[in-house]
Design a protein around this motif. Structure first.
Motif, PDB file in Angstrom:
ATOM      1  N   PHE A  71      -8.605   2.505  19.386  1.00 31.36           N
ATOM      2  CA  PHE A  71      -7.269   3.079  19.290  1.00 31.36           C
ATOM      3  C   PHE A  71      -6.462   2.480  18.136  1.00 31.36           C
ATOM      4  O   PHE A  71      -5.251   2.624  18.085  1.00 31.36           O
ATOM      5  CB  PHE A  71      -6.521   2.849  20.609  1.00 31.36           C
ATOM      6  N   PHE A  72      -7.165   1.828  17.231  1.00 31.66           N
ATOM      7  CA  PHE A  72      -6.491   1.086  16.167  1.00 31.66           C
ATOM      8  C   PHE A  72      -7.278   1.277  14.881  1.00 31.66           C
ATOM      9  O   PHE A  72      -8.470   0.977  14.824  1.00 31.66           O
ATOM     10  CB  PHE A  72      -6.463  -0.404  16.544  1.00 31.66           C
ATOM     11  N   ASN A  73      -6.640   1.791  13.862  1.00 33.28           N
ATOM     12  CA  ASN A  73      -7.333   2.106  12.620  1.00 33.28           C
ATOM     13  C   ASN A  73      -7.403   0.864  11.722  1.00 33.28           C
ATOM     14  O   ASN A  73      -6.494   0.584  10.949  1.00 33.28           O
ATOM     15  CB  ASN A  73      -6.630   3.251  11.893  1.00 33.28           C
ATOM     16  N   LEU A  74      -8.508   0.141  11.829  1.00 36.57           N
ATOM     17  CA  LEU A  74      -8.662  -1.087  11.045  1.00 36.57           C
ATOM     18  C   LEU A  74      -8.682  -0.832   9.542  1.00 36.57           C
ATOM     19  O   LEU A  74      -8.336  -1.699   8.748  1.00 36.57           O
ATOM     20  CB  LEU A  74      -9.962  -1.796  11.440  1.00 36.57           C
ATOM     21  N   ALA A  75      -9.090   0.365   9.146  1.00 36.55           N
ATOM     22  CA  ALA A  75      -9.171   0.663   7.721  1.00 36.55           C
ATOM     23  C   ALA A  75      -7.812   0.579   7.046  1.00 36.55           C
ATOM     24  O   ALA A  75      -7.721   0.409   5.835  1.00 36.55           O
ATOM     25  CB  ALA A  75      -9.758   2.062   7.509  1.00 36.55           C
ATOM     26  N   LEU A  76      -6.748   0.663   7.843  1.00 37.12           N
ATOM     27  CA  LEU A  76      -5.400   0.633   7.285  1.00 37.12           C
ATOM     28  C   LEU A  76      -4.739  -0.736   7.420  1.00 37.12           C
ATOM     29  O   LEU A  76      -3.543  -0.873   7.249  1.00 37.12           O
ATOM     30  CB  LEU A  76      -4.541   1.707   7.962  1.00 37.12           C
ATOM     31  N   GLY A  77      -5.527  -1.753   7.782  1.00 35.93           N
ATOM     32  CA  GLY A  77      -4.992  -3.103   7.843  1.00 35.93           C
ATOM     33  C   GLY A  77      -4.778  -3.591   9.256  1.00 35.93           C
ATOM     34  O   GLY A  77      -4.905  -2.841  10.220  1.00 35.93           O
ATOM     35  N   SER A  78      -4.428  -4.850   9.396  1.00 30.41           N
ATOM     36  CA  SER A  78      -4.322  -5.465  10.714  1.00 30.41           C
ATOM     37  C   SER A  78      -2.917  -5.430  11.293  1.00 30.41           C
ATOM     38  O   SER A  78      -2.715  -5.799  12.444  1.00 30.41           O
ATOM     39  CB  SER A  78      -4.788  -6.925  10.638  1.00 30.41           C
ATOM     40  N   GLY A  79      -1.932  -5.023  10.538  1.00 30.80           N
ATOM     41  CA  GLY A  79      -0.564  -5.050  11.044  1.00 30.80           C
ATOM     42  C   GLY A  79      -0.260  -3.892  11.973  1.00 30.80           C
ATOM     43  O   GLY A  79      -0.918  -2.855  11.962  1.00 30.80           O
ATOM     44  N   ASN A  80       0.782  -4.056  12.778  1.00 29.21           N
ATOM     45  CA  ASN A  80       1.236  -3.008  13.684  1.00 29.21           C
ATOM     46  C   ASN A  80       2.094  -2.030  12.893  1.00 29.21           C
ATOM     47  O   ASN A  80       3.282  -2.215  12.718  1.00 29.21           O
ATOM     48  CB  ASN A  80       2.035  -3.638  14.824  1.00 29.21           C
ATOM     49  N   THR A  81       1.461  -0.988  12.389  1.00 32.78           N
ATOM     50  CA  THR A  81       2.164   0.022  11.607  1.00 32.78           C
ATOM     51  C   THR A  81       1.980   1.378  12.257  1.00 32.78           C
ATOM     52  O   THR A  81       1.095   1.583  13.074  1.00 32.78           O
ATOM     53  CB  THR A  81       1.629   0.088  10.169  1.00 32.78           C
ATOM     54  N   ALA A  82       2.811   2.320  11.855  1.00 29.82           N
ATOM     55  CA  ALA A  82       2.700   3.673  12.395  1.00 29.82           C
ATOM     56  C   ALA A  82       1.347   4.282  12.082  1.00 29.82           C
ATOM     57  O   ALA A  82       0.858   5.150  12.793  1.00 29.82           O
ATOM     58  CB  ALA A  82       3.820   4.546  11.837  1.00 29.82           C
ATOM     59  N   GLN A  83       0.729   3.844  10.983  1.00 26.07           N
ATOM     60  CA  GLN A  83      -0.566   4.392  10.592  1.00 26.07           C
ATOM     61  C   GLN A  83      -1.731   3.755  11.353  1.00 26.07           C
ATOM     62  O   GLN A  83      -2.769   4.380  11.546  1.00 26.07           O
ATOM     63  CB  GLN A  83      -0.794   4.198   9.088  1.00 26.07           C
ATOM     64  N   SER A  84      -1.575   2.505  11.764  1.00 22.59           N
ATOM     65  CA  SER A  84      -2.712   1.815  12.375  1.00 22.59           C
ATOM     66  C   SER A  84      -2.743   1.931  13.889  1.00 22.59           C
ATOM     67  O   SER A  84      -3.804   1.845  14.495  1.00 22.59           O
ATOM     68  CB  SER A  84      -2.703   0.330  11.989  1.00 22.59           C
ATOM     69  N   LEU A  85      -1.596   2.120  14.532  1.00 24.42           N
ATOM     70  CA  LEU A  85      -1.558   2.203  15.985  1.00 24.42           C
ATOM     71  C   LEU A  85      -1.501   3.651  16.438  1.00 24.42           C
ATOM     72  O   LEU A  85      -0.607   4.389  16.055  1.00 24.42           O
ATOM     73  CB  LEU A  85      -0.330   1.477  16.520  1.00 24.42           C
TER      74      LEU A  85
ATOM     75  N   VAL B 251     -12.573   8.677  14.001  1.00 27.55           N
ATOM     76  CA  VAL B 251     -12.242   8.885  15.405  1.00 27.55           C
ATOM     77  C   VAL B 251     -10.871   8.301  15.759  1.00 27.55           C
ATOM     78  O   VAL B 251     -10.198   8.781  16.681  1.00 27.55           O
ATOM     79  CB  VAL B 251     -13.348   8.313  16.321  1.00 27.55           C
ATOM     80  N   ALA B 252     -10.424   7.289  15.032  1.00 27.33           N
ATOM     81  CA  ALA B 252      -9.082   6.746  15.287  1.00 27.33           C
ATOM     82  C   ALA B 252      -8.011   7.829  15.155  1.00 27.33           C
ATOM     83  O   ALA B 252      -6.951   7.742  15.792  1.00 27.33           O
ATOM     84  CB  ALA B 252      -8.783   5.591  14.326  1.00 27.33           C
ATOM     85  N   GLU B 253      -8.289   8.869  14.361  1.00 26.79           N
ATOM     86  CA  GLU B 253      -7.330   9.967  14.220  1.00 26.79           C
ATOM     87  C   GLU B 253      -7.079  10.674  15.546  1.00 26.79           C
ATOM     88  O   GLU B 253      -5.991  11.205  15.791  1.00 26.79           O
ATOM     89  CB  GLU B 253      -7.834  10.984  13.190  1.00 26.79           C
ATOM     90  N   VAL B 254      -8.114  10.699  16.406  1.00 29.29           N
ATOM     91  CA  VAL B 254      -7.966  11.359  17.703  1.00 29.29           C
ATOM     92  C   VAL B 254      -6.820  10.733  18.476  1.00 29.29           C
ATOM     93  O   VAL B 254      -6.002  11.420  19.092  1.00 29.29           O
ATOM     94  CB  VAL B 254      -9.272  11.266  18.511  1.00 29.29           C
ATOM     95  N   PHE B 255      -6.729   9.397  18.428  1.00 28.83           N
ATOM     96  CA  PHE B 255      -5.754   8.682  19.241  1.00 28.83           C
ATOM     97  C   PHE B 255      -4.409   8.539  18.548  1.00 28.83           C
ATOM     98  O   PHE B 255      -3.449   8.055  19.141  1.00 28.83           O
ATOM     99  CB  PHE B 255      -6.346   7.335  19.664  1.00 28.83           C
TER     100      PHE B 255
END
Length: 530
Positions: free
Chosen positions: A391-405, A292-296
């Motif tokens: 709204f944050f993809n935890l599977a990709l780590g905790s950092g503020n990256t283009a993939q996680s936010l 579902v994070a993909e939606v955002f």
């Protein structure tokens, strides 16, 4: 170049709308003076103008002002936390004190920690409806003048003309939908170069007119786009159907004598969206809860209409307090508050959270949306420890990256439409179909199915209502669901209930900026806020 055309047109539009209130109401210059005599020659010109309509909507509704934030904060069980500077505005709007919210004087930036929100969030800007009328005016121009392209460019087909005109109708209707939910009655027009002072039209009549217009053009829109860059951020047939469903459900709440016909229309539109759009055309789908994070992150197959917005692609951090996602994260996931880094600026009343997520009830959203990388969750804490990872993809780590936010602002998505259809069916007494639709969403979320789980004392309508609160948290629906259903004045559903007398008097509306009165003898403001 297209960029040069956009720049030229943008400057023209800003000049055009600076004339509002100076001579005539909603006065517009001929388009030739904005884009040159050679505009509307080919598809590039049509595309340039159309993209500008979307840009104006993005700016006026999603980026520069906290318009969408109202849906999650107003009369909501939101709490400010112990962050510094203080977010007193969260408490003010949460209790519905809009007068204080919009009239608090802005201090010099950096001089008053108690009022820093006035120039960070800028709630007072919402009272000015001019930015949304910019979208309407531009959409009207697009509808009327895009046929000129076909006259000048034989390769521009009649179907392409219809598609662009359908986009214009959608954006106009979408803008009116935003306006009536904010202000109730608003001036309504569809002509390109309106020069007349107009009275406010009943919000019920505006909604009906938008429904009629959308019904004529929805089939001219594609189910989706071959270019995924346009998916969700440009009007699709599913976008129009979702808007029509929302308009019907709004009307059901305010035109009660005809409520059953609106519920029936919502059901028919929902079938068209899901059975034809999702099942047959394979244009949309409910993504697995793990995705579902993909939606955002935007442009997903679940999204129906959304505003592109991403801090990783040049967005200003100064605008983030005008959006929801930044309020419910803290370090190490996202750093909004540089003073109190370990606290989110917003949390929820624990009693509310336990209502929508009862203790001991299975629900995959608890793990996906509230549980951090250490396996901890603070959803019931009522403190700044609260985090909401929707709204944050935890599977990709905790950092503020283009993939996680991912903070695209979702206006409509398939899950929302499914639950609207479920609500309509429950009101029609079609409990079997309503339950099936409700369980589509619960099943996707790996939650217990109705009625075996979370049945709210075997009340199907209540189960659907609370499911909307749960599934759509942070997407701008909470307050408007309260308003259209009348639950805003029922303390069983609204912890910050409005009195019925206040509701009838217009307390659910937003104040209109007095400059709307300029050069318009027919204009009135919302009496409740005078």
């Amino acid at each position: 170049m297209i960029i040069n055309k956009i720049t030229k047109y943008t400057i023209g539009v800003l000049v055009l709308f600076s004339l509002f209130g100076c001579k005539k109401f909603l006065n517009v210059e001929p388009i030739d003076s904005l884009s040159g005599n050679n505009f509307w020659r080919n598809k590039d010109d049509a595309e340039t103008f159309t993209r500008e309509v979307y840009r104006l909507f993005r700016s006026g509704v999603g980026i520069d002002r906290p318009v969408l934030l109202i849906g999650d904060f107003r009369n909501a069980p939101v709490l400010k936390t112990a962050t510094f500077p203080n977010r007193n505005d969260i408490s003010i709007i949460g209790r519905g004190d809009i007068r204080t919210l919009v009239n608090t004087v802005r201090p010099t930036p950096g001089t008053d920690a108690e009022r820093f929100w006035t120039y960070n969030v800028e709630w007072d800007k919402v009272s000015d409806w001019t930015p949304i009328y910019r979208v309407i005016q531009s959409a009207n121009i697009l509808y009327d003048l895009v046929p000129k392209v076909a006259e000048n460019d034989p390769s521009f087909s009649a179907n392409e003309v219809k598609k662009y005109q359908a986009e214009a109708v959608f954006m106009r209707s979408m803008s009116y939908f935003i306006l009536i939910r904010l202000f109730s009655d608003v001036p309504y027009y569809t002509n390109s170069y309106n020069q007349d002072a107009l009275p406010r039209t009943s919000h019920v009549e505006v909604a009906k007119k938008c429904l009629a217009d959308l019904a004529e053009v929805k089939d001219d829109l594609p189910w989706t786009y071959s270019d995924p860059a346009n998916r969700g951020v440009r009007a699709m047939r599913g976008s129009a159907l979702a808007l029509m469903m929302h308009l019907n459900m709004w009307l059901a709440g305010f035109d009660k004598d005809n409520a059953m016909s609106y519920y029936t229309a919502t059901d028919v539109l929902g079938d068209e969206l899901y059975q034809e759009g999702a099942v047959v055309a394979n244009a949309y789908e409910l993504l697995p809860i793990e995705r579902v994070a993909e939606v955002f992150n935007g442009r997903s197959r679940e999204g129906l209409f959304e505003i592109p917005n991403n801090v990783n692609y040049g967005e200003s951090y100064g605008n983030l307090r005008k959006t929801y996602f930044a309020h419910v994260l803290h370090a190490p996931y996202f750093l909004l508050n540089s003073t109190t880094t370990n606290l989110s600026e917003l949390t929820y009343d624990p009693n509310y959270m336990k209502t929508i997520y009862p203790d001991g009830q299975e629900d995959g959203r608890i793990k996906s949306w509230f549980t951090d990388l250490k396996g901890e969750n603070f959803m019931y804490s009522g403190t700044g420890a609260f985090t909401f990872f929707k709204f944050f993809n935890l599977a990709l780590g905790s950092g503020n990256t283009a993939q996680s936010l991912g903070n695209y602002q979702i206006i409509f998505r398939l899950a929302d439409a499914v639950l609207l259809q479920a609500e309509a069916n429950a009101n029609l007494g079609k409990d079997g179909k309503a339950t099936e639709l409700l369980n589509l969403i619960r099943g996707r979320a790996k939650a217990g199915l109705y009625p075996a789980s979370n049945n709210y004392e075997n009340n199907l309508s209540d189960a659907i209502y609370w499911e909307r609160c749960k599934e759509l948290m942070g997407e701008g629906h909470y307050y408007y669901d309260l308003v259209r259903t009348g639950k805003i004045y029922d303390p069983l559903y609204s912890s910050r209930a409005m009195s019925y007398a206040g509701f009838v008097a217009g307390g659910w509306t937003w104040p209109i900026n007095p400059k709307a009165m300029n050069n318009n003898p027919y204009m009135t403001l919302n009496d409740y806020w005078k």
